[in-house]
Design a protein around this motif. Sequence first.
Motif, PDB file in Angstrom:
ATOM      1  N   GLY A 151      94.732  29.643  41.621  1.00  0.00           N
ATOM      2  CA  GLY A 151      96.079  29.842  41.987  1.00  0.00           C
ATOM      3  C   GLY A 151      96.375  28.477  42.931  1.00  0.00           C
ATOM      4  N   ALA A 152      95.567  28.172  43.821  1.00  0.00           N
ATOM      5  CA  ALA A 152      95.767  26.956  44.792  1.00  0.00           C
ATOM      6  C   ALA A 152      95.693  25.600  43.994  1.00  0.00           C
ATOM      7  N   LEU A 153      94.871  25.722  42.904  1.00  0.00           N
ATOM      8  CA  LEU A 153      95.101  24.412  41.921  1.00  0.00           C
ATOM      9  C   LEU A 153      96.269  24.319  41.299  1.00  0.00           C
ATOM     10  N   LEU A 154      96.912  25.405  40.891  1.00  0.00           N
ATOM     11  CA  LEU A 154      98.046  25.194  40.015  1.00  0.00           C
ATOM     12  C   LEU A 154      99.171  24.852  41.030  1.00  0.00           C
ATOM     13  N   THR A 155      99.228  25.107  42.237  1.00  0.00           N
ATOM     14  CA  THR A 155     100.275  24.718  43.303  1.00  0.00           C
ATOM     15  C   THR A 155     100.311  23.277  43.516  1.00  0.00           C
ATOM     16  N   THR A 156      99.272  22.648  43.306  1.00  0.00           N
ATOM     17  CA  THR A 156      99.023  21.240  43.638  1.00  0.00           C
ATOM     18  C   THR A 156      99.666  20.456  42.488  1.00  0.00           C
ATOM     19  N   ALA A 157     100.111  21.042  41.458  1.00  0.00           N
ATOM     20  CA  ALA A 157     100.594  20.263  40.307  1.00  0.00           C
ATOM     21  C   ALA A 157     102.043  20.171  40.267  1.00  0.00           C
ATOM     22  N   ARG A 158     102.526  20.127  41.339  1.00  0.00           N
ATOM     23  CA  ARG A 158     104.121  19.881  41.476  1.00  0.00           C
ATOM     24  C   ARG A 158     104.336  18.229  41.257  1.00  0.00           C
ATOM     25  N   ASP A 159     103.358  17.410  41.802  1.00  0.00           N
ATOM     26  CA  ASP A 159     103.845  15.911  41.700  1.00  0.00           C
ATOM     27  C   ASP A 159     102.668  15.144  41.160  1.00  0.00           C
ATOM     28  N   ARG A 160     101.942  15.692  40.310  1.00  0.00           N
ATOM     29  CA  ARG A 160     100.690  14.890  39.509  1.00  0.00           C
ATOM     30  C   ARG A 160     100.513  16.030  38.458  1.00  0.00           C
ATOM     31  N   PHE A 161      99.731  15.224  37.466  1.00  0.00           N
ATOM     32  CA  PHE A 161      99.034  16.262  36.395  1.00  0.00           C
ATOM     33  C   PHE A 161      97.863  16.728  37.085  1.00  0.00           C
ATOM     34  N   VAL A 162      97.565  17.957  36.929  1.00  0.00           N
ATOM     35  CA  VAL A 162      96.256  18.792  37.135  1.00  0.00           C
ATOM     36  C   VAL A 162      95.715  19.312  35.901  1.00  0.00           C
ATOM     37  N   VAL A 163      94.708  18.626  35.313  1.00  0.00           N
ATOM     38  CA  VAL A 163      94.072  19.322  34.158  1.00  0.00           C
ATOM     39  C   VAL A 163      92.982  20.247  34.403  1.00  0.00           C
ATOM     40  N   VAL A 164      93.007  21.615  33.744  1.00  0.00           N
ATOM     41  CA  VAL A 164      92.106  22.336  34.208  1.00  0.00           C
ATOM     42  C   VAL A 164      91.061  22.778  32.888  1.00  0.00           C
ATOM     43  N   ASP A 165      89.959  22.518  33.084  1.00  0.00           N
ATOM     44  CA  ASP A 165      88.950  23.059  31.875  1.00  0.00           C
ATOM     45  C   ASP A 165      88.755  24.672  32.367  1.00  0.00           C
ATOM     46  N   THR A 166      89.362  25.578  31.538  1.00  0.00           N
ATOM     47  CA  THR A 166      89.221  26.766  31.993  1.00  0.00           C
ATOM     48  C   THR A 166      87.801  27.317  31.286  1.00  0.00           C
ATOM     49  N   ALA A 167      87.588  28.631  31.531  1.00  0.00           N
ATOM     50  CA  ALA A 167      86.455  29.490  30.905  1.00  0.00           C
ATOM     51  C   ALA A 167      86.609  29.889  29.785  1.00  0.00           C
ATOM     52  N   PRO A 168      85.362  30.175  29.018  1.00  0.00           N
ATOM     53  CA  PRO A 168      85.737  30.693  27.622  1.00  0.00           C
ATOM     54  C   PRO A 168      86.703  31.947  27.526  1.00  0.00           C
ATOM     55  N   SER A 169      87.575  32.183  26.514  1.00  0.00           N
ATOM     56  CA  SER A 169      88.473  33.051  26.240  1.00  0.00           C
ATOM     57  C   SER A 169      88.432  34.373  27.007  1.00  0.00           C
TER      58      SER A 169
END
Length: 617
Positions: free
Chosen positions: A462-480
């Motif tokens: 959740g904190a990582l998503l918050t940082t994506a307001r003024d830059r691109f945040v690319v997240v490699d997520t876990a398996p489905s």
Amino acid sequence: MREPNGSPHLPRGLAARVPALPMLEWGSWHTPFVFFTGKGGVGKTTVASAVSVALADAGRRVLVVSTDPASNLGDLFGTAVGPAPGPVPGVPGLEAMNLDPDAAAAAYRERVMAPYRGAVPTEELHAIEEQLAGECTVEVAAFDRFTQLIVHPELVGRYDHVLFDTAPTGHTLRLLNLPSSWAQYIESAPAGASCLGPRSGLQAQRAQYQAAVEQLGDPGRTALVLVSRPEPGALREAGRAGAELAAQGIHNQFLIVNGLFTEPLAGDTVAEAFADRQASALDVRPTSLRAIPTAGVPLVAWNLTGIASLRALVRGQGGPVPGPDAPTDADADIDEQETPLPSIEALVDELAAGPPGAVLVMGKGGVGKTTIAAAIAVGLARRGHDVHLSTTDPAGRPADVLTGGPFRHLTVSRIDPATELADYTAERLRAAERMPPDRRALLEEDLRSPCTEELAVFRAFGALLTTARDRFVVVDTAPSGHTLRLLDLTGSYHRQVMADAAQVHGRITTPLMRLRDPAHTRVLIIALPELTPVSEAAALQDGLRRAGIEPFGCVVNAALTASGTQDPVLRARAALERPQLHRVRDELAARAWLVPWQVDTLIGEDRLAALTHATSR
């Protein structure tokens, strides 16, 4: 381009090294219980299904059980597979069933709740229901159902073999570790309830769980089969899983390497690189895997769906054989200049033209999420955008792909579950320093729960998503499966925050709100151009939509269609990709892009940049 391996590209024209492994003897299993586990996407279900057919054809009575929420057992057998054992048409002696974790959880909750209905106040009953709503309940309920197949003589006595097609490795390890970890938790929390509800719900099954653990550790009763592709990432995961399971007392282990390409066309750079990359991966496989019996399963030129296809695979001991639906030469005559999907360069251009935000890269394990996420991050950074690349995948290693650094416009991190758990626990205890001793003791009990790690990882996500307001945040997520559980937690958190804020004025933005906002978050689903991965991508898309999240599009990775190979087996497999590519384009995704199978491994910033034609610094 699946997960990277760093092996050097084979010099042009040099004959590829053929992996020197004996082919699997399909009917050679002797223990009553056989478990198939490994990284997602390595072919566990296919191997388990073919073994079950071989054993049944040899006159054995066999039950094959899937404990994987994303199981495609019914697709492979060409028949409906339900929650109870049922016959597989055309294979006398073989029965199959799917263990549905959600259905098992519902039954488990009802069993735990029933004694309390009408016996406790409504408020307390609601509190128990909330405790049973977590994902740990699903884990324990699935294990509870699973143990019944191991320890109940009236069920086991009907079969000579019970084969388990288990879920991806992380889920499997949690499943098999539950008896000891929860027994320890029960002992350390004699008063109160865990996130699973009242401990009586666990205590009642302790004898059953203990019996299951004894069966799993008995080499005369249980064989553990680590299934892997001949790829470094999958082999590393198999080695890790084997070591952790051995530490739990399960030592009767075997390794099956699925999809060996043994006869590349001489002089074909793609085919030779394909075979050599496999050989290189086997050369550097973990030491622990070298000490256990190992066999291979060949890469075949037909879809492994239906009994005839599985039997053709079993008959192919010692080398490739014609498949029941293998394409003819005419079928394999592919126009290499025409591909049904645009390149990943077009995807990065579209992202770069839009506002900054989060880019979530999702999909089943083994489809190349880490590499795709890194390529997108590098492509955006090379186009002048500030980018942060991270992963929530316990097995994710962006540093293995994006070597070197520092990078211009690009930063890299990893959400480590152990670190997040330690930080979360310490923070909660610091905040409770003035809490009365009895309440602090209950908090400490909660923090020892195996559920806490998932909550800690979610908080970091959740904190990582918050940082994506003024830059691109690319997240490699876990398996489905893990990703959907993460999103489920996000939804629970969203509901909790909104309930708490009912009387608070002002704007509140929860992680779920960010995920649902297409201006803030773009979700990419990664798939391989094969029947099962595309079906799983479709299921993931449906799950996201049920959560109110519309995927931005789908990336089809490692496509032989656009590779330029002339090898007969690889061209036949490329022909089999075409219906899946059209399915993605026409039925699955609003947008879709194609990444060809790469002769050169995609390691390092420059090679990743070349994939999206982002060569300027």
